[in-house]
Design a protein around this motif. Structure first.
Motif, short mmCIF file in Angstrom:
data_model
loop_
_atom_site.label_atom_id
_atom_site.label_comp_id
_atom_site.label_asym_id
_atom_site.label_seq_id
_atom_site.Cartn_x
_atom_site.Cartn_y
_atom_site.Cartn_z
N ARG A 34 2.40 84.96 -43.83
CA ARG A 34 1.50 84.96 -42.66
C ARG A 34 1.16 83.55 -42.50
N GLU A 35 0.76 82.97 -43.41
CA GLU A 35 0.34 81.52 -43.25
C GLU A 35 1.57 80.71 -42.57
N GLU A 36 2.54 80.82 -43.02
CA GLU A 36 3.90 80.17 -42.55
C GLU A 36 3.98 80.47 -41.11
N VAL A 37 3.95 81.80 -40.51
CA VAL A 37 4.25 82.11 -39.27
C VAL A 37 3.04 81.58 -38.66
N LYS A 38 1.65 81.44 -38.94
CA LYS A 38 0.55 80.92 -38.24
C LYS A 38 0.93 79.36 -37.79
N ARG A 39 1.17 78.87 -39.05
CA ARG A 39 1.74 77.23 -39.17
C ARG A 39 2.57 76.96 -38.00
N LEU A 40 3.61 77.92 -38.04
CA LEU A 40 4.78 77.48 -36.72
C LEU A 40 4.04 77.98 -35.53
N VAL B 66 9.65 89.47 -55.87
CA VAL B 66 9.13 89.82 -54.51
C VAL B 66 9.87 91.09 -54.08
N LYS B 67 9.08 91.87 -53.48
CA LYS B 67 9.75 93.47 -52.87
C LYS B 67 10.03 93.24 -51.30
N LEU B 68 11.48 93.47 -50.90
CA LEU B 68 11.82 93.22 -49.68
C LEU B 68 12.24 94.63 -49.27
N LEU B 69 11.60 94.92 -47.84
CA LEU B 69 12.22 96.22 -47.23
C LEU B 69 13.51 95.74 -46.21
N CYS B 70 14.41 96.46 -46.28
CA CYS B 70 15.53 95.94 -45.64
C CYS B 70 16.27 97.03 -44.60
N LYS B 71 16.73 96.89 -43.61
CA LYS B 71 17.51 97.71 -42.87
C LYS B 71 19.01 97.70 -43.68
N SER B 72 19.43 99.22 -43.68
CA SER B 72 20.73 99.56 -44.72
C SER B 72 21.94 98.45 -44.34
N ILE C 278 9.13 91.17 -46.22
CA ILE C 278 8.46 90.97 -47.46
C ILE C 278 7.33 92.12 -47.53
N ILE C 279 7.44 92.85 -48.52
CA ILE C 279 6.22 93.93 -48.51
C ILE C 279 5.27 93.82 -49.82
N GLU C 280 5.80 93.26 -50.87
CA GLU C 280 4.92 92.96 -51.90
C GLU C 280 5.49 91.57 -52.64
N PRO C 281 4.54 90.86 -53.47
CA PRO C 281 3.15 91.37 -53.51
C PRO C 281 2.20 90.79 -52.41
N GLU C 282 0.96 91.27 -52.36
CA GLU C 282 0.17 90.79 -51.10
C GLU C 282 0.32 89.11 -51.13
#
Length: 330
Positions: free
Chosen positions: A318-324, A252-258, A307-311
């Motif tokens: 997104r599914e987990e956010v919708k579930r919550l 998994v590719k993550l985009l993070c603040k420094s 999380i930015i990759e993979p799609e």
């Protein structure tokens, strides 16, 4: 006066007295040593005690003396453990959820024997630092011992595996009465003790909370999974599983603040490659076991980690956010 039957043990009792009563801050005089020996029904002269102390020193016991006024005070210098080292061990024992309160206290009491009675009281103060959740499974010691025995004898084990129900009863984890697996390692993760084993029936590596194992027995079958465990990295396994919850493994590719570099290093280790995007952010690729616990970890970091990759994994988030949102009526 006839010598008591304990007299031949005099040198051992001198060692015991010095070990229990003295340390670098607390010494005792020759008169006090002789007085303590009398409690063990041993009558001793100064000359013989001096000789025994000399013998103990030759044996390697670090007995030191210090003149204070007109008196010499004797005490033990170096020991197997320093008090700071034992405090670390005591705190680890007290923090370990996989040990019962009773077993924790028994083990701490044994550690006290490595220091003087004065320093032992310092360890006791460590015991009551805070109240922590502990297991109630008294068989934990014997489970660990049997698992180590099975590993050393290269044999499988058989056990029942339980979980708590809503009525606070321990009930079987699955319909199958016994698990039969090949034990390969023990891991302490998230303050719990885990058995890492190979399940031949499912042809995969699995882990089990040791405090939830009961009725464990050795099986006269050689362990399976040797080829897999020769390449197995326990450290990497712990990094990619969140709360020891399994799931499909993905990169998994993550985009993070420094300012979250420390969080990433704490979770995945210093070997991760962090690629700067700009002065305020970086990306990092990590191997993780996809589970609700992983998504909850990312969610808990807020807008600073994404999380930015993979799609495919982004969609899972997104599914987990919708579930919550549905669960909480948003």
């Amino acid at each position: 006066m006839a010598k008591s039957s304990n007299h031949k043990l005099k040198i051992l009792y001198i060692n015991k007295i010095l070990m229990e009563m003295t340390d670098e801050k607390n010494g005792i005089t020759m008169s006090e040593i002789i007085s303590q020996l009398a409690k063990y029904d041993i009558e001793a002269e100064r000359k013989s005690v001096y000789s025994d102390i000399g013998t103990l020193r030759e044996f390697g016991v670090d007995i030191l003396s210090e003149k204070r006024g007109k008196q010499n005070y004797y005490y033990i210098g170096n020991r197997h453990f320093q008090i700071a080292e034992l405090k670390l061990l005591v705190d680890s024992i007290q923090s370990a959820k996989f040990m019962t309160v009773k077993k924790s206290n028994e083990l701490i009491k044994k550690l006290e024997s490595f220091v003087s009675k004065h320093e032992a009281s310092m360890l006791q103060r460590q015991v009551y630092v805070s109240e922590r959740i502990k297991t109630i499974n008294e068989s934990i010691y014997y489970n660990v011992d049997k698992i180590h025995t099975a590993i050393s004898q290269n044999c499988q084990i058989k056990f029942k595996y339980f979980q708590w129900d809503m009525y606070k009863n321990m009930v079987p984890r699955k319909a199958r009465e016994f698990y039969e697996v090949s034990p390969w390692a023990l891991s302490w993760d998230d303050e719990n003790y885990y058995l890492i084993a190979f399940d031949s029936d499912e042809n995969k590596i699995k882990h089990f909370r040791v405090d939830k194992i009961q009725d464990i027995n050795l099986v006269e079958l050689k362990r399976d999974g040797k080829d897999i465990f020769e390449k197995f990295d326990l450290g990497a396994y712990s990094k990619k599983t969140f709360g020891m919850f399994n799931g499909e493994e993905r990169n998994v590719k993550l985009l993070c603040k420094s300012n979250f570099a420390g969080v990433i290093i704490d979770r995945f280790g210093k070997d991760v490659v962090m690629t700067p995007v700009d002065e305020d952010s970086f990306t990092v690729n990590v191997n993780v076991a996809l589970s609700k616990q992983f998504f909850a970890w990312v969610f808990g970091l807020g807008a600073d980690v994404k999380i930015i990759e993979p799609e495919y994994v982004v969609d899972k988030m997104r599914e987990e956010v919708k579930r919550l949102m549905v669960q909480y009526g948003v």
